[in-house]
Design a protein around this motif. Structure first.
Motif, mmCIF file in Angstrom:
data_model
loop_
_atom_site.group_PDB
_atom_site.id
_atom_site.type_symbol
_atom_site.label_atom_id
_atom_site.label_comp_id
_atom_site.label_asym_id
_atom_site.label_seq_id
_atom_site.Cartn_x
_atom_site.Cartn_y
_atom_site.Cartn_z
ATOM 1 N N LYS A 161 -37.796 15.353 13.196
ATOM 2 C CA LYS A 161 -38.317 15.938 14.432
ATOM 3 C C LYS A 161 -37.322 15.774 15.576
ATOM 4 C CE LYS A 161 -42.502 15.146 15.786
ATOM 5 N NZ LYS A 161 -43.817 14.502 16.045
ATOM 6 N N LYS A 221 -35.430 18.934 17.463
ATOM 7 C CA LYS A 221 -35.530 19.174 18.910
ATOM 8 C C LYS A 221 -34.153 19.180 19.554
ATOM 9 C CE LYS A 221 -40.045 16.877 19.278
ATOM 10 N NZ LYS A 221 -40.754 15.682 19.819
ATOM 11 N N VAL A 244 -41.082 20.862 24.081
ATOM 12 C CA VAL A 244 -42.463 20.654 23.641
ATOM 13 C C VAL A 244 -43.401 21.070 24.765
ATOM 14 C CG1 VAL A 244 -44.169 18.950 22.909
ATOM 15 C CG2 VAL A 244 -41.815 18.796 22.074
ATOM 16 N N ASP A 272 -46.307 20.470 26.637
ATOM 17 C CA ASP A 272 -47.336 19.495 26.987
ATOM 18 C C ASP A 272 -48.432 20.158 27.823
ATOM 19 O OD1 ASP A 272 -46.059 17.278 25.725
ATOM 20 O OD2 ASP A 272 -44.639 17.206 27.385
ATOM 21 N N VAL A 309 -50.321 27.527 21.795
ATOM 22 C CA VAL A 309 -50.879 26.200 21.522
ATOM 23 C C VAL A 309 -52.255 26.316 20.886
ATOM 24 C CG1 VAL A 309 -51.736 24.077 22.601
ATOM 25 C CG2 VAL A 309 -49.559 25.047 23.331
ATOM 26 N N GLN A 337 -53.391 25.158 17.117
ATOM 27 C CA GLN A 337 -54.508 24.217 17.005
ATOM 28 C C GLN A 337 -55.561 24.733 16.027
ATOM 29 O OE1 GLN A 337 -56.877 23.671 20.603
ATOM 30 N NE2 GLN A 337 -57.086 21.491 20.147
ATOM 31 N N PRO A 394 -50.196 19.574 15.385
ATOM 32 C CA PRO A 394 -48.760 19.322 15.534
ATOM 33 C C PRO A 394 -48.328 19.471 16.991
ATOM 34 C CG PRO A 394 -49.233 21.123 13.977
ATOM 35 C CD PRO A 394 -50.471 20.864 14.773
ATOM 36 N N GLU A 395 -47.153 18.924 17.291
ATOM 37 C CA GLU A 395 -46.511 19.264 18.556
ATOM 38 C C GLU A 395 -46.095 20.725 18.482
ATOM 39 O OE1 GLU A 395 -44.189 15.663 20.556
ATOM 40 O OE2 GLU A 395 -43.411 16.116 18.570
ATOM 41 N N VAL A 396 -46.210 21.424 19.589
ATOM 42 C CA VAL A 396 -45.820 22.828 19.647
ATOM 43 C C VAL A 396 -44.660 22.953 20.632
ATOM 44 C CG1 VAL A 396 -46.563 25.190 20.099
ATOM 45 C CG2 VAL A 396 -48.185 23.517 19.166
ATOM 46 N N ALA A 397 -43.604 23.622 20.209
ATOM 47 C CA ALA A 397 -42.413 23.732 21.051
ATOM 48 C C ALA A 397 -41.876 25.155 21.028
ATOM 49 C CB ALA A 397 -41.340 22.752 20.581
ATOM 50 N N SER A 451 -48.709 14.503 12.172
ATOM 51 C CA SER A 451 -47.831 14.289 13.321
ATOM 52 C C SER A 451 -46.550 15.081 13.121
ATOM 53 C CB SER A 451 -47.520 12.790 13.486
ATOM 54 O OG SER A 451 -46.671 12.571 14.590
ATOM 55 N N LEU A 458 -44.220 18.937 13.822
ATOM 56 C CA LEU A 458 -43.718 19.777 14.907
ATOM 57 C C LEU A 458 -43.652 21.213 14.426
ATOM 58 C CD1 LEU A 458 -42.160 20.217 17.677
ATOM 59 C CD2 LEU A 458 -40.069 19.860 16.334
#
Length: 316
Positions: free
Chosen positions: A68, A72, A79, A81, A92, A96, A107-110, A128, A130
């Motif tokens: 990850k 990045k 990311v 936020d 996002v 989700q 997951p984290e979305v970027a 966890s 990305l």
């Protein structure tokens, strides 16, 4: 200048090779290789196997844990936020929903700046991970097509592809390290005989040279196996995108890539996280199957034979 970067699998492999090389150098500096050659003409195969496994799995596991962070860094991904635009908010919420349907954690979305239409998913754990998409993909694909791409990437996470790839790479690393040193030892012993036929103790330059060459040759063979597995996982991820979203949208997204880039442009030095292929012998090293083949499976319905099944709220 357009930012260039390597694909998530290429980055994983390169990081893995770098870690293994570092561990090998440290091992030699501390005399591990010399220790493995017992007094006389024997080779401590048990100790060698343990050392090979530690180095082999160490390289792949460290690569996974760094995946990850490296992704990045290499893409300059930001990311999300707090969504800044309606498009980011939609992105996002879509990820989700797809993650919920696939039974994984959010997951984290970027998003990263690139005119190319690309997306990737990575991370050491299913809960966890990305998911990142390029601005080019968001701007040039219809939303149902973007959703299918996101379903494809979420399926990679749900299928545990990165963890499985890590285990496969660890086994291959162990084999490469072990066999290369055994061959190096045998060649060194053959060349290190005295005139009366007796073997001299220790290891000479032939051991290090031969083991290095064998590690490179066997490493190429190992990369072919990793690429073959990666091509299979892309089919499974396509199935996941079709299951979570829609087979038609998945096919249209792939076709949009094919029409924009053309097959000749699908093997650049920068990351092709969603549609890479090469021709001829290069196809053996390609991490992605031909786009035409992927599209055809979705169009003719043959993907349903290997579709991913998730515990979802009526999504499958």
């Amino acid at each position: 200048m357009k930012r260039s970067f390597v694909g998530r699998i290429a980055l994983f492999i390169l990081t893995n090779l770098a870690v293994v090389a570092m561990l090998a150098i440290v091992g030699r500096l501390f005399g591990v290789d010399s220790f493995l050659a017992r007094q006389g003409s024997g080779l401590n195969l048990t100790a060698l196997l343990i050392m090979s496994a530690v180095m082999g799995f160490g390289g792949s596991i460290i690569s996974l844990l760094l995946s990850k962070t490296m992704a990045k860094w290499s893409t300059g991904a930001r990311v999300i936020d707090s969504p800044r635009t309606e498009a980011e908010s939609w992105l996002v919420h879509t990820v989700q929903r797809l993650a919920h349907d696939a039974g994984i954690g959010m997951p984290e979305v970027a998003v990263y700046d690139s005119p190319d239409m690309n997306a990737f998913a990575t991370g050491a754990r299913r809960d966890s991970a990305l998911v990142a998409v390029s601005t080019g993909l968001l701007h040039n694909m219809r939303r149902d097509e973007v959703e299918a791409v996101l379903g494809h990437e979420v399926a990679h996470i749900a299928n545990g592809d990165m963890v499985t790839l890590t285990l496969l790479q660890g086994v291959l690393n162990t084999f490469v390290i072990f066999v290369s040193r055994v061959v190096g030892f045998l060649v060194d012993r053959f060349l290190n005989r005295s005139e009366d036929g007796e073997e001299r103790g220790g290891t000479g330059p032939a051991y290090f040279f031969t083991s290095l060459v064998m590690q490179l040759v066997l490493g190429i063979g190992a990369s072919l196996i990793v690429a073959w597995y990666s091509r299979r996982r892309e089919f499974r991820a396509d199935d996941g995108g079709a299951t979570l979203v829609d087979a038609g949208a998945m096919a249209r997204a792939l076709n949009r890539l094919r029409m924009q880039h053309g097959e000749a442009a699908m093997l650049p030095s920068n990351m092709r996280a969603f549609g890479i292929r090469g021709g001829g012998m290069l196809a053996l090293f390609s991490t992605h199957p031909p786009l035409e083949q992927r599209i055809q499976r979705l169009v003719d319905g043959s993907w349903r034979g290997g579709r991913a099944r998730y515990a979802t709220d009526g999504a499958v």
